[in-house]
Design an enzyme around this catalytic site. Structure first.
Site, short mmCIF file in Angstrom:
data_model
loop_
_atom_site.label_atom_id
_atom_site.label_comp_id
_atom_site.label_asym_id
_atom_site.label_seq_id
_atom_site.Cartn_x
_atom_site.Cartn_y
_atom_site.Cartn_z
N GLU A 134 0.85 -1.19 0.00
CA GLU A 134 0.00 0.00 0.00
C GLU A 134 0.89 1.24 0.00
OE1 GLU A 134 -2.74 0.45 3.28
OE2 GLU A 134 -3.77 2.08 2.30
N ALA A 275 1.49 -0.25 10.80
CA ALA A 275 1.25 -1.64 10.43
C ALA A 275 0.43 -1.68 9.15
CB ALA A 275 0.51 -2.37 11.54
N ASN A 278 -2.50 -6.42 5.22
CA ASN A 278 -2.49 -7.42 4.15
C ASN A 278 -3.36 -8.62 4.51
OD1 ASN A 278 -0.17 -5.89 3.08
ND2 ASN A 278 0.86 -6.82 4.83
N GLU A 311 -5.76 -3.04 12.42
CA GLU A 311 -5.42 -3.87 11.25
C GLU A 311 -6.39 -5.03 11.14
OE1 GLU A 311 -3.56 -2.27 9.41
OE2 GLU A 311 -2.64 -0.97 10.92
N HIS A 314 -9.66 -4.00 9.63
CA HIS A 314 -9.58 -3.77 8.19
C HIS A 314 -10.03 -5.00 7.39
CE1 HIS A 314 -8.07 0.17 7.27
NE2 HIS A 314 -6.90 0.05 7.87
N GLU A 333 -9.98 3.99 6.02
CA GLU A 333 -9.21 4.44 7.18
C GLU A 333 -10.08 5.16 8.22
OE1 GLU A 333 -6.62 3.13 7.80
OE2 GLU A 333 -5.82 2.48 5.86
N1 TRP Z 1 -3.23 0.80 5.72
C1 TRP Z 1 -2.24 1.04 6.74
C2 TRP Z 1 -3.05 1.34 7.99
O1 TRP Z 1 -3.47 0.47 8.65
C3 TRP Z 1 -1.38 2.21 6.39
C4 TRP Z 1 -0.02 1.91 5.86
C5 TRP Z 1 0.84 0.99 6.33
C6 TRP Z 1 0.67 2.59 4.83
N2 TRP Z 1 2.02 1.07 5.65
C7 TRP Z 1 1.93 2.05 4.73
C8 TRP Z 1 0.35 3.62 3.99
C9 TRP Z 1 2.88 2.52 3.82
C10 TRP Z 1 1.27 4.09 3.08
C11 TRP Z 1 2.54 3.54 2.98
O2 TRP Z 1 -3.44 2.41 8.29
ZN ZN Z 2 -5.69 1.62 8.46
#
Ligand code: TRP
Ligand code: ZN
Length: 908
Positions: A134, A275, A278, A311, A314, A333
């Protein structure tokens, strides 16, 4: 690399879908080979023109070969640049009219994870391979349609040296595991849930694991595994407990069950964020998963619990239902932050959690919203999406969801979330889809409510009141205003829920509104949710027997700023009698804010006048400290003065030295007045109690350590200097004999902040290093307390620490702990004045230098680091010029990452 602006309005669905993705990742020192087979088919909705070309994203890849339906292509069959591999499908296949058109692409690329310092894509962290995809990292692994609306079924094969990488993980279920020749091993994974590439993950390393099981509400047994380096096995229990609590909570509160048979977490040292969610294989920054009493503070434990939950949640809000495009980032988010906040609130203290969240919002998100980087929760353009993982997307986004929850009530909100998940399971959707589900489940109209997503800036409410004792009417006028920001000058009025109560001498008064003009839902008749929709609202409360004190943003029911003048007596009534803990704390904050503002206008030698301002507050605090029914954590929060950051946020043209002096005068007055009460309280604690990271104990430690800080201040700067040895000894004893990091660190910080304890402080710093040098997360704390130290030349010290073995200028946690903390939290040092009282640019130039050097290695972190310089608009002209010139010196470099370029240019 192009610095092209991407617009929401340009969104088009892709012309091709990827039904299935087969990856074979062959991990070898110095060169990893990634072979992918993509089963593609045309999007029947795409027109002929769109079907002509297939543009696959790819960055920093060495392309070895491309095959189309098994036929090798040669170089003039496709186009290659530094962002795309473009295949002229029309020319290669013809047949573009066919809505059933499908084909296989086989692509082989070579990458070098060993040289990847950006920490996106496939990279190495302390001897293991791991990924971060991401938002757009997958394109650094192979050519792909790297966009969240392209969802595919993944099969992943990992080949690596069997001895060096005994653990090889990817998303979903393991379907094959076999020994190959030459000491190599192959492991194959299959993820049955279609997902966008940003949720892909792969890990290979020499890791140990802690295991547990969870029985879901439908009776399925889930294997839970947390993978860490062997030395950290004793720090996993809290994360495992948090995970099980999260799984249960999501079943109970949202009816959401986990879907795969296995859930894995891997801890890595080098990670750009907290974190990553995935599918089935969350990857965590070690700082957000490892915890142990001796090495982790209470705040650290709570962070682990919150991030594990975030996480995990998600899996539904983000993975099962994902985002159509990155403009919708807050869809996952904001909603997930709202969910994890509800969870933390249920696990600990609701009020404490709310106060912490609001403090963060006010001191950081409001600042963002008020500055040059202000953007809507659903922005309509960006250059680099990594720059949009902001407080606005996360925290304001969560506040918006929270307002929906307030407007609907818990039960109807749940109907809305059920509808959302059912309707969109397996889809990539938009913020509109989310709000539509809430509207459909409730029959309410949220058209105006969408302004919260569309408009940047923090709405401001100005209140005025009038009590008519003849008519027994209480009139309140509320005007809303939002300053212009770059996306629009004119702001449409917001739909704002206000949680309101009227307080009389003896308690809450019944609420009755004349005409019921604005929608009122009266839960019991002493509390109402009033919905503002107009630019100006006049409320008339009837049958009001006495002049009331209005409490109108209970629970912080909307993310707004408020202008409402109230005197100490009114505020003190709320401090003493509000039943809503947040409102009570907020009234206390307002008292402190008023006092600080008053002190700013008093000359340094007018000590009599200063005392008059401070006395009523200090007096109230003595009373509060003796209130045995109050939650100790709340007392601690109420005793804590608004941060300098928040005080700056509330002002323009800040004179920082004057502001800080005013704040210190108040702090010292409180320390003096409360000294004996605090000392009695401090001594009443049992310092040897066995550590538990539970709300009740956390509350006690928080009050104890707040007390310690005030006691140290009283003997250092205040009237209690004859008690100095007594208190310093107590502090040093706490430092030495603490059985947990919360107490040890609090004592260390108290020593560091007292000028009179300089010698003891330096000894303690040395001892702390000796004791904890092998614990890298504890070393982060050690760097941080030095970076935020008030006394001494912090900048010089930070420069020295950059060369210390405990520092590592490629590790984001180290950078954040030292440079980030210094520039973002040590405001008096970052904005230092020289001996003549003139603004110094030394720290600004230092930061610009750090940003420039880091930008070549890790653009995401470089961009985040420079944010303190974008706050120039808050300061006086001289400082503004210096801060801007530091920004300009960054902008002057030709070769900048998109990340840094976008932020610098937007803030200049
Ligand atoms: N989606 C992740 C969260 O739980 C955010 C995130 C983790 C992220 N690593 C990243 C965003 C690296 C950009 C780049 O919020
Ligand atoms: Zn998140």
């Amino acid at each position: 690399m192009s610095n092209k602006t991407i617009y929401l309005n340009d969104y088009r669905a892709p012309a091709y879908w990827i039904e299935r993705t087969d990856l074979y990742v062959d991990l070898r020192d110095g060169q990893t080979k990634v072979s992918s087979r993509l089963s593609m088919h045309v999007n029947p909705d795409a027109d002929r023109d769109e079907r002509q070309q297939l543009q696959l994203h790819g960055r920093e890849l060495a392309l070895e070969s491309v095959e189309l339906d098994g036929q090798p292509l040669n170089e003039d069959d496709y186009e290659l640049d530094d962002e795309y591999l473009t295949l002229p499908v029309g020319r290669l296949l013809g047949d573009l009219e066919n809505d059933e058109l499908c084909f296989d692409l086989t692509i082989v690329t070579l990458i070098e994870p060993e040289k990847n310092t950006s920490l996106e894509g496939l990279y190495r962290s302390s001897g293991m391979y791991c990924t971060q995809c991401e938002a757009e990292g997958f394109r650094k692994i192979t050519y792909y349609l790297d966009r969240p609306d392209v969802m595919s079924e993944f099969f992943t094969s990992i080949e690596a040296d069997a001895d060096r990488y005994p653990v090889m993980l990817s998303n979903g279920n393991k379907i094959e595991d076999k020994q190959l020749d030459n000491g190599r091993r192959l492991v194959r994974w299959h993820d049955p849930f279609k997902k966008p590439a940003y949720l892909f993950a792969l890990v290979a390393g020499d890791l140990e694991c802690v295991e547990d099981r969870f029985l879901t509400m439908s009776g399925r047994e889930i294997l839970l595994q947390i993978f860490v380096e062997a030395k950290d096995l004793d720090k996993c229990q809290h994360a495992m407990d948090s995970l099980k609590h999260s799984m249960r909570w999501d079943e109970e509160v949202y009816g959401r069950e986990y879907d795969l048979d296995i859930f894995m977490i891997v801890a890595v040292d080098d990670f750009n964020m907290g974190a990553m969610e995935n599918k089935g294989l969350n990857i965590f920054n070690t700082s957000c998963v490892l915890a142990k009493a001796e090495t982790t503070t209470d705040a650290g434990f709570q962070r682990v619990e919150g991030v594990v939950a975030h996480e995990y949640f998600h899996n539904w809000s983000g993975n099962r239902v994902t985002c159509r495009d990155w403009f919708q980032l807050s869809l996952k988010e904001g909603f997930t932050v709202f969910r994890d906040a509800q969870f933390s609130s249920d696990m600990g203290s609701e009020t404490v959690k709310r106060v912490e969240d609001v403090s963060l919002l006010r001191s950081a998100q409001f600042v963002e919203d008020g500055g040059p980087l202000a953007h809507a929760v659903r922005p309509d353009s960006f250059i680099e999406i990594s720059n949009f993982y902001t407080l606005t997307i996360y925290e304001k986004g969560a506040e918006i969801v929270r307002m929906l929850h307030t407007l609907l009530g818990a039960d109807t909100f749940r109907k809305g979330s059920d509808l959302y998940f059912d309707r969109h399971d397996g889809q990539a959707v938009t913020v509109e889809d989310f709000v539509a589900a809430m509207a459909d489940a409730s029959g309410r109209d949220f058209t105006q409510f969408m302004n919260w997503y569309r408009q940047a800036g923090t709405p401001e409410l100005t209140l005025s009141e009038e009590y008519d004792d003849q008519a027994r009417e209480y009139h309140v006028t509320i005007e809303q205003y939002c300053r212009p920001t770059s996306e629009s000058d004119e702001k449409a009025p917001y739909h704002i829920p206000l949680n309101v109560c009227l307080w009389g001498e003896a308690g809450a008064l019944a609420i009755r509104l004349k005409d019921q003009a604005p929608d009122v839902e009266t839960a019991d008749n002493t509390q109402a949710i009033i919905e503002l929709r107009e630019q100006r609202t006049e409320l008339c409360f009837v049958d009001v027997p006495e002049r009331p004190v209005l409490s109108f943003l209970r629970g912080f029911s909307a993310p707004v700023k408020v202008h409402f003048e109230r005197d100490n007596d009114q505020l003190l009534r709320l401090v003493r009698s509000e039943s809503d803990g947040f409102a009570r704390w907020d009234a206390c904050q307002q008292l402190l804010l008023n006092a600080i503002a008053a002190l700013e206008t008093v000359a340094a030698n007018e000590t009599e006048e200063q005392a008059q301002i401070c006395e009523p507050i200090a007096e109230a605090f003595v009373e509060l400290l003796q209130d045995e029914t109050a939650d100790p954590a709340m007392i601690a929060l109420m005793l804590t003065l608004p941060s300098l950051t928040y005080l700056i946020e509330l002002r323009d043209n800040v004179d920082l030295d004057k502001l800080d002096r005013a704040r210190e005068i108040l702090r010292i007055a409180i320390a003096n007045r409360c000294f004996s009460t605090l000392w009695r309280l401090y001594q009443s604690y049992d310092h040897g109690v066995a550590y538990q990271p539970e709300a009740e104990q956390i509350a006690m430690r928080s009050l104890k350590n707040t007390a310690l800080a005030y006691l140290m201040l009283a003997v250092d700067q205040g009237d209690e200097q004859e008690n100095r040895t007594l208190i310093l000894d107590a502090c040093e004893a706490q430092y030495r004999y603490a059985n947990n990091m919360t107490d040890q660190l609090a004592a260390l910080q108290a020593l560091l902040n007292a000028d009179c304890a300089a010698e003891r402080a330096n000894m303690a710093l040395g001892a702390f290093y000796e004791q904890w040098q092998s614990e890298t997360l504890v070393m982060n704390l050690w760097l941080q307390v030095q970076a935020v130290r008030r006394s001494g030349n912090a900048l010089a010290h930070v420069r020295d620490l950059k060369n210390h073995p405990a520092y590592d200028n490629n590790n984001p946690n180290k950078i954040r702990s030292l440079i980030g903390a210094f520039c973002g939290q040590n405001l008096m040092a970052f904005h230092a004045s020289n001996s003549q009282g003139e603004a110094s640019s030394e720290a600004y130039e230092f930061l610009a230098g750090e940003v420039l050097s880091l930008d070549r290695r890790n653009p995401q972190i470089a961009a985040r680091l420079l944010v303190p310089l974008t706050r120039w608009h808050k300061f006086n002209g001289e400082r503004q010029a210096l801060m801007k010139s530091a920004l300009q010196s960054i902008a002057n470099r030709k070769e900048l990452s998109k990340d840094v370029r976008e932020l610098v240019e937007k803030s200049l």
